[in-house]
Motif scaffolding. Structure first.
Motif, PDB file in Angstrom:
ATOM      1  N   GLN A   1     -77.507  29.543  57.460  1.00  0.00           N
ATOM      2  CA  GLN A   1     -76.772  29.532  58.727  1.00  0.00           C
ATOM      3  C   GLN A   1     -75.313  29.913  58.500  1.00  0.00           C
ATOM      4  O   GLN A   1     -74.751  30.740  59.213  1.00  0.00           O
ATOM      5  N   TRP A   2     -74.708  29.286  57.511  1.00  0.00           N
ATOM      6  CA  TRP A   2     -73.314  29.614  57.194  1.00  0.00           C
ATOM      7  C   TRP A   2     -73.174  31.098  56.876  1.00  0.00           C
ATOM      8  O   TRP A   2     -72.201  31.737  57.257  1.00  0.00           O
ATOM      9  N   THR A   3     -74.154  31.597  56.131  1.00  0.00           N
ATOM     10  CA  THR A   3     -74.101  33.001  55.723  1.00  0.00           C
ATOM     11  C   THR A   3     -74.205  33.921  56.929  1.00  0.00           C
ATOM     12  O   THR A   3     -73.532  34.955  57.005  1.00  0.00           O
TER      13      THR A   3
ATOM     14  N   ARG B   1     -65.327  27.656  53.879  1.00  0.00           N
ATOM     15  CA  ARG B   1     -64.766  26.587  54.707  1.00  0.00           C
ATOM     16  C   ARG B   1     -65.880  25.681  55.243  1.00  0.00           C
ATOM     17  O   ARG B   1     -65.707  24.464  55.353  1.00  0.00           O
ATOM     18  N   HIS B   2     -66.998  26.282  55.549  1.00  0.00           N
ATOM     19  CA  HIS B   2     -68.135  25.477  56.009  1.00  0.00           C
ATOM     20  C   HIS B   2     -68.519  24.435  54.968  1.00  0.00           C
ATOM     21  O   HIS B   2     -68.798  23.285  55.292  1.00  0.00           O
ATOM     22  N   PHE B   3     -68.538  24.889  53.727  1.00  0.00           N
ATOM     23  CA  PHE B   3     -68.878  23.941  52.663  1.00  0.00           C
ATOM     24  C   PHE B   3     -67.865  22.802  52.600  1.00  0.00           C
ATOM     25  O   PHE B   3     -68.233  21.626  52.556  1.00  0.00           O
TER      26      PHE B   3
ATOM     27  N   GLN C   1     -57.480  13.827  54.203  1.00  0.00           N
ATOM     28  CA  GLN C   1     -56.366  14.397  53.452  1.00  0.00           C
ATOM     29  C   GLN C   1     -56.845  15.416  52.424  1.00  0.00           C
ATOM     30  O   GLN C   1     -56.266  16.510  52.293  1.00  0.00           O
ATOM     31  N   GLU C   2     -57.901  15.079  51.721  1.00  0.00           N
ATOM     32  CA  GLU C   2     -58.424  15.989  50.702  1.00  0.00           C
ATOM     33  C   GLU C   2     -59.006  17.254  51.324  1.00  0.00           C
ATOM     34  O   GLU C   2     -58.828  18.352  50.805  1.00  0.00           O
ATOM     35  N   VAL C   3     -59.693  17.084  52.429  1.00  0.00           N
ATOM     36  CA  VAL C   3     -60.270  18.254  53.101  1.00  0.00           C
ATOM     37  C   VAL C   3     -59.161  19.186  53.593  1.00  0.00           C
ATOM     38  O   VAL C   3     -59.225  20.407  53.408  1.00  0.00           O
ATOM     39  N   ALA C   4     -58.136  18.586  54.190  1.00  0.00           N
ATOM     40  CA  ALA C   4     -57.020  19.394  54.691  1.00  0.00           C
ATOM     41  C   ALA C   4     -56.376  20.178  53.554  1.00  0.00           C
ATOM     42  O   ALA C   4     -56.073  21.374  53.682  1.00  0.00           O
TER      43      ALA C   4
ATOM     44  N   LEU D   1     -57.735  27.087  50.273  1.00  0.00           N
ATOM     45  CA  LEU D   1     -58.646  28.206  50.553  1.00  0.00           C
ATOM     46  C   LEU D   1     -57.912  29.314  51.303  1.00  0.00           C
ATOM     47  O   LEU D   1     -58.086  30.503  51.002  1.00  0.00           O
ATOM     48  N   GLU D   2     -57.078  28.916  52.262  1.00  0.00           N
ATOM     49  CA  GLU D   2     -56.347  29.887  53.072  1.00  0.00           C
ATOM     50  C   GLU D   2     -55.405  30.705  52.198  1.00  0.00           C
ATOM     51  O   GLU D   2     -55.299  31.923  52.333  1.00  0.00           O
TER      52      GLU D   2
END
Lengths: 204, 204
Positions: free
Chosen positions: A76-78, A89-91, A180-183, A189-190
């Motif tokens: 789906q992500w793909t 980012r989905h991951f 916090q870690e996700v952000a 990633l950006e």
DNA sequence: CTGAATTTAGGTCAATTGTCCTATTTAATA
DNA sequence: TATTAAATAGGACAATTGACCTAAATTCAG
């Protein structure tokens, strides 16, 4: 109707596997008993045994289910985006999407893997495949970003990160850690610079 | 001699806790039975029960032992060097020092924490303290490096990293993952720029 | 040495586990 | 409808669990 019979058989079996899947995640493989699963599905233990001869068989089925679900999620992500960054980012965001469960039970893959390691269970290798699916897919995405040489290392780093975050967020029962870690990871990633192979991304 | 009695009592009790400590790590808390521990210490189950009334009591004792060992280890690191970087390097290197065990059983803290979470065990909070000890000590070191504002985040990141590495190295049974991650983290530590408070490090 | 206290050994208990079995019910076919 | 096959229910099993108890052994003080 043969269809109905087959469908019913499949359904009961499927119900069992789905219940076991959740219970294994919430309470662990060993701490989940036949009775627990049967009670959850509202069938008798005898019926249960008709579908699965041993506990290991259920574990195999649960791992197979998780593998299928994982592959489907990744597919789906793909499909949703051609941009590797968007895919990655989905991951990263699984952690947020499953926040409440992770705070209570950690990561389903990591915790199962650890439990099976301690039981020295033969299904260890199968559970490892769950990680491999993510690893290879992430590797592909980083390769598409032009990080061919480091793609696998970057993929592994992301897995490492996700496991660590899940473990610590669960240990401290602190969703702020998770957020916090996700952000931070999203920002990383950006900011990531595409490797020199970026232009060839289309061959992926 | 009172001394002898007390010493013997302490010794048997200590033997039990040490055996339980190892067995809990290798096979998990729930999968370790009274009989397993008693057999390991070569005492009878009755004797065992004389020292510990319930399994939870042993767990508390094991956690207390791990806390003491952790504090002692950290104290040693603190004494061995005044340089925060050198101290932090000690933490990073636990993974290499306990490589073989980690490949087989993961991190003792992380895996216990996860298991207790799934059992919804009252000792969860106590096990959490194991992480807190590392967290606060690492926080102090990063503060000493002049990263006052981010010190706790950096500490948490390091914990996250260590848990992730342990989980994945164990899942893939791959020491290369471990070596590679440790090397990278050591390089990161070396390259880290001291914050503007570095000059005040002495107050720690 | 004697008596009291501590420590140990080993048996017992009810509850739970995974496994297995045999009836009964349900569904499909001829 | 009658027959056969599939699915379910629920009991029984041996083994193991954590917990508990009592009797013997050990230790030490007076």
């Amino acid at each position: 109707m043969v269809q109905n019979m087959v469908a019913n058989r499949k359904k009961t079996r499927c119900d069992i596997v789905e219940a076991a899947n959740i219970l294994f995640y919430h309470h662990g493989y060993e701490h989940t008993s036949f009775a627990d699963i049967a009670e959850n599905v509202k069938i008798s233990r005898g019926n249960f045994y008709y579908h699965f001869k041993t506990k290991d068989e259920i574990l195999d089925a649960v791992i197979a289910l998780r593998l299928a679900e994982t592959r489907s999620m990744i597919a789906q992500w793909t499909d949703q985006s051609d941009a590797p960054k968007e895919r990655i980012r989905h991951f990263i965001n699984i952690l947020k999407r499953h926040q409440s469960k992770i705070l209570l039970y950690g990561c389903p893959v990591g915790s199962l893997t650890l439990e099976l390691a301690k039981l020295n269970h033969p299904a260890q290798k199968d559970a490892q495949a769950l990680f491999s699916v993510f690893r290879h897919w992430l590797c592909q995405q980083f390769t598409a970003l032009g990080h061919g040489e480091n793609a696998d290392k970057l993929a592994l780093d992301l897995l490492v990160w996700s496991q660590g975050v899940a473990t610590l967020a669960s240990a401290f029962q602190d969703e702020a850690i998770l957020a916090q870690e996700v952000a931070k990871k999203e920002a990383w990633l950006e900011q990531i610079k595409p490797g020199f192979l970026e232009k060839h991304r289309s061959f992926i």
